[in-house]
Write a protein that holds these residues in place. Structure first.
Motif, PDB file in Angstrom:
ATOM      1  N   ALA A   1       0.820  -1.208   0.000  1.00 36.55           N
ATOM      2  CA  ALA A   1       0.000   0.000   0.000  1.00 36.55           C
ATOM      3  C   ALA A   1       0.855   1.260   0.000  1.00 36.55           C
ATOM      4  N   PHE A   2       2.082   1.134   0.412  1.00 40.32           N
ATOM      5  CA  PHE A   2       2.998   2.284   0.471  1.00 40.32           C
ATOM      6  C   PHE A   2       3.953   2.307  -0.725  1.00 40.32           C
ATOM      7  N   GLY A   3       3.663   1.458  -1.729  1.00 40.89           N
ATOM      8  CA  GLY A   3       4.506   1.412  -2.918  1.00 40.89           C
ATOM      9  C   GLY A   3       5.404   0.191  -2.915  1.00 40.89           C
ATOM     10  N   SER A   4       6.395   0.214  -3.790  1.00 37.17           N
ATOM     11  CA  SER A   4       7.322  -0.917  -3.917  1.00 37.17           C
ATOM     12  C   SER A   4       8.381  -0.859  -2.821  1.00 37.17           C
ATOM     13  N   VAL A   5       8.519  -1.955  -2.110  1.00 32.39           N
ATOM     14  CA  VAL A   5       9.539  -2.040  -1.057  1.00 32.39           C
ATOM     15  C   VAL A   5      10.337  -3.316  -1.275  1.00 32.39           C
ATOM     16  N   PRO A   6      11.628  -3.295  -0.953  1.00 26.57           N
ATOM     17  CA  PRO A   6      12.440  -4.505  -1.109  1.00 26.57           C
ATOM     18  C   PRO A   6      11.946  -5.617  -0.182  1.00 26.57           C
ATOM     19  N   VAL A   7      12.049  -6.839  -0.659  1.00 28.54           N
ATOM     20  CA  VAL A   7      11.699  -7.994   0.162  1.00 28.54           C
ATOM     21  C   VAL A   7      12.908  -8.370   1.008  1.00 28.54           C
ATOM     22  N   GLN A   8      12.737  -8.296   2.314  1.00 28.45           N
ATOM     23  CA  GLN A   8      13.836  -8.596   3.231  1.00 28.45           C
ATOM     24  C   GLN A   8      13.358  -9.592   4.271  1.00 28.45           C
ATOM     25  N   LYS A   9      14.128 -10.650   4.456  1.00 29.22           N
ATOM     26  CA  LYS A   9      13.761 -11.683   5.415  1.00 29.22           C
ATOM     27  C   LYS A   9      14.993 -12.083   6.216  1.00 29.22           C
ATOM     28  N   ALA A  10      14.756 -12.490   7.456  1.00 31.92           N
ATOM     29  CA  ALA A  10      15.832 -12.910   8.350  1.00 31.92           C
ATOM     30  C   ALA A  10      15.921 -14.431   8.370  1.00 31.92           C
ATOM     31  N   TYR A  11      17.153 -14.935   8.435  1.00 31.40           N
ATOM     32  CA  TYR A  11      17.382 -16.377   8.444  1.00 31.40           C
ATOM     33  C   TYR A  11      18.458 -16.713   9.478  1.00 31.40           C
ATOM     34  N   ARG A  12      18.349 -17.896  10.009  1.00 32.25           N
ATOM     35  CA  ARG A  12      19.348 -18.391  10.956  1.00 32.25           C
ATOM     36  C   ARG A  12      20.388 -19.195  10.183  1.00 32.25           C
ATOM     37  N   ILE A  13      21.657 -19.049  10.575  1.00 31.59           N
ATOM     38  CA  ILE A  13      22.741 -19.791   9.922  1.00 31.59           C
ATOM     39  C   ILE A  13      22.776 -21.190  10.506  1.00 31.59           C
ATOM     40  N   ALA A  14      22.358 -22.173   9.692  1.00 30.85           N
ATOM     41  CA  ALA A  14      22.336 -23.555  10.157  1.00 30.85           C
ATOM     42  C   ALA A  14      23.719 -24.193  10.099  1.00 30.85           C
ATOM     43  N   GLY A  15      24.545 -23.762   9.164  1.00 35.27           N
ATOM     44  CA  GLY A  15      25.865 -24.357   9.035  1.00 35.27           C
ATOM     45  C   GLY A  15      26.775 -23.533   8.151  1.00 35.27           C
ATOM     46  N   ILE A  16      28.064 -23.819   8.240  1.00 36.00           N
ATOM     47  CA  ILE A  16      29.086 -23.110   7.469  1.00 36.00           C
ATOM     48  C   ILE A  16      29.932 -24.168   6.754  1.00 36.00           C
ATOM     49  N   PHE A  17      30.100 -24.005   5.441  1.00 40.40           N
ATOM     50  CA  PHE A  17      30.890 -24.951   4.659  1.00 40.40           C
ATOM     51  C   PHE A  17      32.168 -24.285   4.153  1.00 40.40           C
ATOM     52  N   ALA A  18      33.146 -25.113   3.851  1.00 44.71           N
ATOM     53  CA  ALA A  18      34.416 -24.638   3.273  1.00 44.71           C
ATOM     54  C   ALA A  18      34.873 -25.681   2.257  1.00 44.71           C
ATOM     55  N   VAL A  19      34.504 -25.490   0.999  1.00 46.39           N
ATOM     56  CA  VAL A  19      34.829 -26.464  -0.040  1.00 46.39           C
ATOM     57  C   VAL A  19      36.222 -26.252  -0.620  1.00 46.39           C
ATOM     58  N   GLY A  20      36.900 -25.162  -0.234  1.00 50.90           N
ATOM     59  CA  GLY A  20      38.265 -24.938  -0.682  1.00 50.90           C
ATOM     60  C   GLY A  20      38.399 -24.079  -1.915  1.00 50.90           C
ATOM     61  N   MET A  21      37.289 -23.570  -2.442  1.00 52.53           N
ATOM     62  CA  MET A  21      37.339 -22.673  -3.598  1.00 52.53           C
ATOM     63  C   MET A  21      36.760 -21.334  -3.176  1.00 52.53           C
ATOM     64  N   SER A  22      37.553 -20.296  -3.259  1.00 51.53           N
ATOM     65  CA  SER A  22      37.167 -18.996  -2.724  1.00 51.53           C
ATOM     66  C   SER A  22      35.893 -18.466  -3.355  1.00 51.53           C
ATOM     67  N   GLU A  23      35.699 -18.730  -4.651  1.00 51.57           N
ATOM     68  CA  GLU A  23      34.525 -18.204  -5.336  1.00 51.57           C
ATOM     69  C   GLU A  23      33.232 -18.705  -4.699  1.00 51.57           C
ATOM     70  N   PHE A  24      33.213 -19.948  -4.249  1.00 56.57           N
ATOM     71  CA  PHE A  24      32.028 -20.511  -3.610  1.00 56.57           C
ATOM     72  C   PHE A  24      31.970 -20.151  -2.128  1.00 56.57           C
ATOM     73  N   ASP A  25      33.105 -20.247  -1.449  1.00 53.76           N
ATOM     74  CA  ASP A  25      33.117 -20.004  -0.008  1.00 53.76           C
ATOM     75  C   ASP A  25      32.809 -18.559   0.352  1.00 53.76           C
ATOM     76  N   SER A  26      32.975 -17.651  -0.600  1.00 52.39           N
ATOM     77  CA  SER A  26      32.773 -16.235  -0.283  1.00 52.39           C
ATOM     78  C   SER A  26      31.495 -15.645  -0.872  1.00 52.39           C
ATOM     79  N   THR A  27      30.800 -16.373  -1.752  1.00 51.94           N
ATOM     80  CA  THR A  27      29.666 -15.739  -2.443  1.00 51.94           C
ATOM     81  C   THR A  27      28.364 -16.523  -2.387  1.00 51.94           C
ATOM     82  N   VAL A  28      28.395 -17.822  -2.103  1.00 49.43           N
ATOM     83  CA  VAL A  28      27.192 -18.652  -2.251  1.00 49.43           C
ATOM     84  C   VAL A  28      26.494 -18.863  -0.913  1.00 49.43           C
ATOM     85  N   ILE A  29      25.170 -18.720  -0.937  1.00 51.95           N
ATOM     86  CA  ILE A  29      24.308 -19.061   0.195  1.00 51.95           C
ATOM     87  C   ILE A  29      23.319 -20.124  -0.284  1.00 51.95           C
TER      88      ILE A  29
END
Length: 420
Positions: free
Chosen positions: A182-210
């Motif tokens: 009703a107030f126009g377009s607003v970004p969709v923002q949601k909160a999430y809990r971090i269930a786990g942390i992975f480290a596959v050894g490739m920086s491109e994945f470890d630093s950018t993927v959720i």
């Protein structure tokens, strides 16, 4: 001493060649030049083996992580975009060689914590499909992957360090598609809990993927369809290249197929070009090092002119003289090549330990994971390439001995004795 009855490379020829190589300088020997030739060939061969093995290891590790972390082929459009997704999945799983076929939602998002913010590639998967990915489940460094289906998300270790968070903390994701209110377009923002942390050894994945549950991804990105694409993993990644027709048939009319060679073409093309260029450059080093044998043999022929003349006068043929000096150069080249192969292979087998020692001594990082995408210095010794390098070095060494040995065989004994 005639070689009419003696076979080529007979015992007396080998004995004289070894004696010449062992002769002291005051006896007309050229031990120093021979040692320099030996060391040059050994170092050149060792460096060639080490560099090629590291590049092979880099390519193998990079390929394994890239092809195991995400899909090896993607099916867009067709039945994926409508209500026939279950049928498309069933057909895709029936394609020969397919190990997994799963729906995926993927988009970019802004991720924020109480300490920092960064961009991320969010990939929505069903919990069962995530747990089937052994690369991720076997590289968890925090949290529990079983919590993934209960509203939690998985993030890479590098991203967790950038955001200053750990397993159990909260973070918020902002999708790229605004929501009409009703107030126009607003970004969709949601909160999430971090269930786990992975480290596959490739920086491109470890630093950018959720990674998050696919239902949560649908809500975050406002998707009306059940999937953006179907991801497929094969028992052999190369099978994806020949299954394009079967994938099109499974998805139906209007489908678009992308395999891993298209998604990662820049990486693999660059690695192959770099491999070929470095192999050529370092092969030239082996060639240059083998040319030192020419200098050693030219000096040896000059110093042994009187001996050559005496051998000729007592019956040695030109072919025997040629073989004697050929053996002199061949021994240096062969010993240098074999030593280089041994040093190169041993270096590769202990390369991780050597890396740690160098980093400890010089207090610097030899192999930056952010630059090279891998967290360690890899190596993969290819026996065929080692054989090819060995043969190439031997051929260069043998070729370098031919001209000086030929000149020695053409030496006129009368002229040699006159000047002596």
């Amino acid at each position: 001493m005639s070689d009419t009855a003696a076979p080529p490379f007979s015992a007396w020829e080998r004995e004289i060649a070894i004696r010449y190589l062992r002769a002291r300088r005051d006896e007309g020997g050229v031990a120093l030049i021979s040692v320099i030739s030996f060391v040059g060939i050994a170092l050149a061969v060792a460096v060639l083996i080490i560099v090629i093995s590291v590049m092979n290891g880099f390519r193998a590790d990079l390929s394994h992580v890239m092809l195991s972390f995400g899909p090896q082929a993607r099916i867009y459009g067709g039945s994926v975009a409508d209500t026939n997704l279950p049928l498309a999945l069933q057909r895709a799983r029936a394609i020969p060689g397919v190990a997994e076929a799963y729906p995926t939602i993927e988009s970019e998002a802004l991720v924020q914590s109480d300490h920092a913010a960064t961009g991320a590639l969010v990939r929505g998967l069903a919990p069962a499909d995530l747990k089937a990915n052994t690369l991720i489940t076997s590289h968890m460094v925090g949290g529990d992957v079983s919590q993934f289906g209960q509203g939690g998300v998985l993030i890479g270790q590098t991203m967790a360090q950038q955001l200053g968070v750990s397993a159990g903390d909260m973070l918020s994701l902002t999708g790229p598609t605004p929501e009409e209110t009703a107030f126009g377009s607003v970004p969709v923002q949601k909160a999430y809990r971090i269930a786990g942390i992975f480290a596959v050894g490739m920086s491109e994945f470890d630093s950018t993927v959720i990674l998050m549950p696919i239902e949560g991804a649908k809500q975050l990105f406002g998707r009306t369809s059940d999937a953006d694409f179907i991801g497929l993993r094969f028992n052999d990644p190369d099978d994806a290249l020949g299954a394009r027709g079967a994938m099109l048939a499974a998805a139906g009319e209007g489908a678009v197929i992308r395999d891993w060679t298209e998604d990662n073409a820049d990486y693999f093309n660059a690695l192959q070009v770099e491999h070929n260029v470095m192999a050529l450059i370092l092969a030239l080093l082996v060639l240059i090092a083998s040319l030192n044998i020419i200098s050693a043999l030219v000096m040896l022929v000059k110093n042994k002119g009187r001996d050559i003349a005496i051998l000729r006068t007592i019956g040695a043929r030109q072919s025997s003289i040629l073989r004697i000096f050929f053996l002199c150069g061949a021994v240096v080249g062969t010993l240098g090549t074999l030593t280089g192969v041994l040093v190169g292979v041993l270096f590769c087998l202990n390369i991780v330990g050597i890396q740690h020692v160098v980093e400890w001594v010089f207090h610097t990082q030899v192999f930056a994971s952010k630059v090279y995408f891998l967290s360690h210095l890899p190596e993969k010794i290819d026996p065929l390439e080692v054989v090819q390098i060995t043969v190439f070095s031997l051929l260069c060494s043998f070729a370098a001995t031919l001209y000086p040995a030929w000149r020695a065989s053409r030496l006129d004994p009368v002229e040699a004795l006159r000047y002596e």
